[in-house]
Design a protein around this motif. Structure first.
Motif, mmCIF file in Angstrom:
data_model
loop_
_atom_site.group_PDB
_atom_site.id
_atom_site.type_symbol
_atom_site.label_atom_id
_atom_site.label_comp_id
_atom_site.label_asym_id
_atom_site.label_seq_id
_atom_site.Cartn_x
_atom_site.Cartn_y
_atom_site.Cartn_z
ATOM 1 N N LYS A 26 0.831 -1.205 0.000
ATOM 2 C CA LYS A 26 0.000 0.000 0.000
ATOM 3 C C LYS A 26 0.867 1.257 0.000
ATOM 4 O O LYS A 26 0.581 2.231 -0.701
ATOM 5 C CB LYS A 26 -0.938 -0.001 1.202
ATOM 6 C CG LYS A 26 -2.098 -0.943 1.049
ATOM 7 C CD LYS A 26 -3.023 -0.879 2.245
ATOM 8 C CE LYS A 26 -4.157 -1.897 2.090
ATOM 9 N NZ LYS A 26 -5.069 -1.889 3.233
ATOM 10 N N GLU A 30 0.986 4.133 -2.835
ATOM 11 C CA GLU A 30 0.810 5.553 -2.519
ATOM 12 C C GLU A 30 1.989 6.373 -3.039
ATOM 13 O O GLU A 30 1.814 7.466 -3.594
ATOM 14 C CB GLU A 30 0.654 5.740 -1.009
ATOM 15 C CG GLU A 30 -0.677 5.247 -0.473
ATOM 16 C CD GLU A 30 -0.767 5.328 1.044
ATOM 17 O OE1 GLU A 30 0.072 6.026 1.669
ATOM 18 O OE2 GLU A 30 -1.669 4.687 1.603
ATOM 19 N N ARG A 34 1.878 9.357 -5.741
ATOM 20 C CA ARG A 34 2.452 10.687 -5.490
ATOM 21 C C ARG A 34 3.482 11.041 -6.563
ATOM 22 O O ARG A 34 3.525 12.169 -7.055
ATOM 23 C CB ARG A 34 3.089 10.740 -4.101
ATOM 24 C CG ARG A 34 2.091 10.928 -2.983
ATOM 25 C CD ARG A 34 2.775 11.349 -1.691
ATOM 26 N NE ARG A 34 3.895 10.508 -1.298
ATOM 27 C CZ ARG A 34 3.826 9.517 -0.421
ATOM 28 N NH1 ARG A 34 2.684 9.219 0.159
ATOM 29 N NH2 ARG A 34 4.905 8.807 -0.126
#
Length: 104
Positions: A26, A30, A34
């Motif tokens: 995860k 992420e 980003r």
């Protein structure tokens, strides 16, 4: 019973490792999101700068072309004026010669 405890302990460790793996997965997702967002923002900024530079270049090119055209027009007008003046002087001479020949 010792074997059962060992299996239970290994199962617990495997569960913890899977949880850590999922958390890492995860976090990685992420970070990728980003990074993609940052890359998109940088690309948009670069494209905007490129468009601004292109517009600036086109404006400078237009201004330089306009200045050159004005310079060439001015030169052409000056040359045309000189030719007209020279022609008028010769016309005056021709008229004087004709009058001299025609009038006694």
């Amino acid at each position: 019973m010792g074997g059962l405890g060992l299996i239970k302990s290994l199962a617990e460790k495997e569960k913890q490792l899977l949880e850590r793996l999922e958390a890492a997965k995860k976090e990685a997702e992420e970070r990728v999101k980003r990074a993609e967002a940052e890359a998109k923002a940088l690309l948009e900024e670069a494209e905007a700068k490129a468009k601004a530079l292109e517009a600036q270049y086109r404006e400078r090119e237009r201004a330089e072309t306009e200045a050159l055209l004005a310079q060439y027009r001015e030169r052409a007008e000056a040359e045309a004026k000189a030719v007209r003046e020279k022609a008028m002087a010769r016309l005056d001479e021709a008229v004087a010669l004709v009058l001299k020949e025609v009038l006694p």
